[in-house]
Motif scaffolding. Structure first.
Motif, PDB file in Angstrom:
ATOM      1  N   PRO A  61       0.807  -1.224   0.000  1.00 16.47           N
ATOM      2  CA  PRO A  61       0.000   0.000   0.000  1.00 16.47           C
ATOM      3  C   PRO A  61       0.836   1.267   0.000  1.00 16.47           C
ATOM      4  O   PRO A  61       0.347   2.336  -0.389  1.00 16.47           O
ATOM      5  CB  PRO A  61      -0.829  -0.135   1.277  1.00 16.47           C
ATOM      6  CG  PRO A  61      -0.039  -1.046   2.158  1.00 16.47           C
ATOM      7  CD  PRO A  61       0.619  -2.015   1.226  1.00 16.47           C
ATOM      8  N   HIS A  62       2.106   1.165   0.430  1.00 13.31           N
ATOM      9  CA  HIS A  62       3.005   2.309   0.411  1.00 13.31           C
ATOM     10  C   HIS A  62       3.408   2.707  -1.004  1.00 13.31           C
ATOM     11  O   HIS A  62       3.925   3.801  -1.218  1.00 13.31           O
ATOM     12  CB  HIS A  62       4.260   2.006   1.238  1.00 13.31           C
ATOM     13  CG  HIS A  62       4.977   0.769   0.799  1.00 13.31           C
ATOM     14  ND1 HIS A  62       4.430  -0.495   0.920  1.00 13.31           N
ATOM     15  CD2 HIS A  62       6.194   0.599   0.232  1.00 13.31           C
ATOM     16  CE1 HIS A  62       5.288  -1.378   0.454  1.00 13.31           C
ATOM     17  NE2 HIS A  62       6.363  -0.746   0.023  1.00 13.31           N
ATOM     18  N   ARG A  63       3.151   1.823  -1.971  1.00 11.42           N
ATOM     19  CA  ARG A  63       3.486   2.142  -3.367  1.00 11.42           C
ATOM     20  C   ARG A  63       2.270   2.642  -4.152  1.00 11.42           C
ATOM     21  O   ARG A  63       2.426   3.377  -5.128  1.00 11.42           O
ATOM     22  CB  ARG A  63       4.049   0.890  -4.071  1.00 11.42           C
ATOM     23  CG  ARG A  63       5.272   0.251  -3.441  1.00 11.42           C
ATOM     24  CD  ARG A  63       6.537   1.058  -3.619  1.00 11.42           C
ATOM     25  NE  ARG A  63       6.959   1.187  -4.990  1.00 11.42           N
ATOM     26  CZ  ARG A  63       7.832   0.371  -5.598  1.00 11.42           C
ATOM     27  NH1 ARG A  63       8.345  -0.648  -4.939  1.00 11.42           N
ATOM     28  NH2 ARG A  63       8.206   0.582  -6.847  1.00 11.42           N
ATOM     29  N   SER A  72      -3.541   5.333  -5.591  1.00 10.71           N
ATOM     30  CA  SER A  72      -4.971   5.263  -5.887  1.00 10.71           C
ATOM     31  C   SER A  72      -5.197   4.103  -6.846  1.00 10.71           C
ATOM     32  O   SER A  72      -4.270   3.672  -7.534  1.00 10.71           O
ATOM     33  CB  SER A  72      -5.450   6.588  -6.495  1.00 10.71           C
ATOM     34  OG  SER A  72      -6.858   6.649  -6.518  1.00 10.71           O
ATOM     35  N   LEU A  73      -6.439   3.619  -6.912  1.00  9.94           N
ATOM     36  CA  LEU A  73      -6.703   2.347  -7.578  1.00  9.94           C
ATOM     37  C   LEU A  73      -7.973   2.426  -8.409  1.00  9.94           C
ATOM     38  O   LEU A  73      -8.985   2.978  -7.972  1.00  9.94           O
ATOM     39  CB  LEU A  73      -6.851   1.270  -6.499  1.00  9.94           C
ATOM     40  CG  LEU A  73      -6.928  -0.197  -6.861  1.00  9.94           C
ATOM     41  CD1 LEU A  73      -5.644  -0.653  -7.551  1.00  9.94           C
ATOM     42  CD2 LEU A  73      -7.158  -1.023  -5.599  1.00  9.94           C
ATOM     43  N   GLY A 108      -6.712   0.280   2.016  1.00  8.75           N
ATOM     44  CA  GLY A 108      -6.885   1.633   2.514  1.00  8.75           C
ATOM     45  C   GLY A 108      -6.741   2.719   1.473  1.00  8.75           C
ATOM     46  O   GLY A 108      -6.856   3.900   1.802  1.00  8.75           O
ATOM     47  N   VAL A 109      -6.466   2.353   0.217  1.00  6.36           N
ATOM     48  CA  VAL A 109      -6.315   3.378  -0.820  1.00  6.36           C
ATOM     49  C   VAL A 109      -7.665   3.656  -1.460  1.00  6.36           C
ATOM     50  O   VAL A 109      -8.534   2.773  -1.513  1.00  6.36           O
ATOM     51  CB  VAL A 109      -5.300   2.946  -1.894  1.00  6.36           C
ATOM     52  CG1 VAL A 109      -3.941   2.685  -1.269  1.00  6.36           C
ATOM     53  CG2 VAL A 109      -5.776   1.692  -2.635  1.00  6.36           C
ATOM     54  N   ASP A 115     -12.970   2.839   1.084  1.00  4.33           N
ATOM     55  CA  ASP A 115     -13.041   4.063   0.287  1.00  4.33           C
ATOM     56  C   ASP A 115     -13.168   3.688  -1.190  1.00  4.33           C
ATOM     57  O   ASP A 115     -12.222   3.774  -1.964  1.00  4.33           O
ATOM     58  CB  ASP A 115     -11.787   4.911   0.517  1.00  4.33           C
ATOM     59  CG  ASP A 115     -11.858   6.277  -0.169  1.00  4.33           C
ATOM     60  OD1 ASP A 115     -12.920   6.590  -0.753  1.00  4.33           O
ATOM     61  OD2 ASP A 115     -10.857   7.014  -0.136  1.00  4.33           O
ATOM     62  N   ALA A 116     -14.350   3.212  -1.580  1.00  2.84           N
ATOM     63  CA  ALA A 116     -14.576   2.769  -2.956  1.00  2.84           C
ATOM     64  C   ALA A 116     -15.903   3.292  -3.462  1.00  2.84           C
ATOM     65  O   ALA A 116     -16.867   3.427  -2.698  1.00  2.84           O
ATOM     66  CB  ALA A 116     -14.559   1.240  -3.036  1.00  2.84           C
TER      67      ALA A 116
END
Length: 416
Positions: free
Chosen positions: A106-108, A111-112, A198-199, A226-227
């Motif tokens: 997730p550090h990379r 957003s998705l 979490g993104v 968060d989607a």
């Protein structure tokens, strides 16, 4: 075009070098050209990195064993070009890679966007069956069925050149890499982990997608904190190809939040070390040996991989108290089949020979299906029966040949 090694992927970069980075992932059977119609707009504001799956689009045929391994190769590829933090959009298998990265790195991922994606693609049996069909018939059955799976009937009728392009993409894919991708998708399941993502995520799906449609999309939206959902009218599985303007607008809107981030110089914190899993108790309260994990769960997973979920579920349902199935699962599969001394192909050969000798026709049928999944070809199965006939007797081999022929025909005939 880039050079690749066994640890990296074939890729292409478009857009300014100092712009924030978007990574675009393709679906199974396609190449990074499925995103061509998004590039003119996206590359104005972003540095767009597209990649090919192994054995697709002329990329080296280096099969991967899991979606996580594919994600690791993508991160290694991005490392070589100095990309640290990025937005990610992927379609189908490419979307599975995005889910994996959002969970493990997730550090990379800033957003998705998940296009035509599911946390669990169909059933393991369906994907392993697809691998058996490709191993027996090549990719032509998959190529012929691609247009109806990827596009709406109206689009397919109006755009014959694009349909032909889609068919040729599948035909030119390396069969071994396609089969490996099917095996990876067969075991991909992140349903229980969605709450850990979490993104911010946009879940994008074609309204007419019959492969991973709105129902699967809603599962993702319900599971990711968060989607939000975007349903694209008049689109099927390859929405970026069929409705390029609508998809481009949705991507641009969603990724606008990372437009101010640096493209490759952000400090990236190291990932947290994975927790050490605690030992699970044995079924029915039976204690595992001290310092040694109970082989039941490992055996159950391997049994499902080899024999299929449907077979195992039926076997478990047919055992009133579960004692016999527990014995078989723990010792035959958790102890013997899982040993490293022989690979699965060789174990299938040994098992088939023993079943022929014993005249166990029903089990022979089950393990013929398993042998096909373990990579044995119909020609090799016939050779096994012929060889066994010399040592087990011709009547046994004649019966076995009928069983094997029936199962091979059932398992390798492409869907109508």
């Amino acid at each position: 075009m880039s050079e690749t090694t066994t640890n990296t992927l074939q890729y292409r970069v478009d857009g300014p070098e100092d712009a924030p980075v978007l990574v675009l992932g393709p679906s199974l059977g396609t190449t990074f050209h499925m995103w061509d119609r998004q590039i003119p707009e996206l590359s104005r504001e972003w540095r767009v990195v597209r990649f090919d799956l192994p054995g697709h689009g002329g990329a080296p045929a280096e099969p991967f064993t899991s979606v996580a391994e594919l994600g690791d190769r993508l991160l290694a590829t991005l490392d070589t070009i100095g990309v640290q933090r990025f937005g990610y959009a992927g379609c189908s298998l490419g979307g599975a890679v995005g889910l994996d990265l959002a969970l493990r790195a997730p550090h990379r991922v800033a957003s998705l966007v998940l296009v035509a994606t599911s946390p669990r693609f169909g059933t393991a049996d369906e994907f392993r069956q697809r691998g058996v069909i490709v191993r027996a018939n090549g990719l032509e059955p998959m190529a012929r069925s691609a247009p109806e799976q990827w596009f709406t009937p109206f689009f397919a009728g109006a755009q014959p050149a694009i349909v032909d392009w889609a068919v040729q993409m599948v035909r030119t894919t390396d069969p071994g890499c396609y089969i490996a991708a099917c095996e990876a998708l067969a075991v991909f399941d992140v349903r229980a982990a969605l709450g850990s993502i979490g993104v911010p995520a946009l879940v994008l799906v074609g309204s007419e997608d019959q492969v991973t449609g709105p129902a699967e999309a809603r599962t993702l939206v319900a599971g990711i904190a968060d989607a939000r959902l975007a349903v694209v009218p008049g689109a099927s599985h390859l929405a970026p190809v069929e409705q390029p303007a609508a998809v481009t607008d949705l991507l641009t809107e969603h990724f606008s939040g990372i437009a101010q981030e640096s493209s490759g110089t952000l400090a990236v914190p190291p990932p947290l070390a994975p927790p050490v899993p605690a030992a699970e108790p044995a079924p029915d309260g039976e204690p595992a040996e001290a310092g040694r994990p109970d082989p039941y769960e490992k055996g159950l997973g391997l049994r499902r991989e080899v024999l299929g979920d449907a077979h195992v579920d039926q076997a478990l349902a047919d055992d009133p108290d579960g004692a016999f199935q527990e014995l078989v699962t723990r010792y035959a599969w958790g102890e013997v089949w899982s040993r490293e001394g022989l690979d699965r192909r060789t174990r299938s050969v040994v098992t088939l020979t023993a079943l022929i000798a014993g005249g166990h026709r029903e089990a022979l049928a089950d393990h013929t299906r398993a042998a096909l999944r373990n990579g044995l070809s119909p020609e090799e199965l016939r050779e096994i029966v012929l060889h066994a006939g010399v040592y087990c007797g011709f009547p046994a081999a004649e019966t076995a040949l009928r069983v094997v022929h029936r199962v091979v025909t059932e398992e390798t005939t492409p869907p109508a």
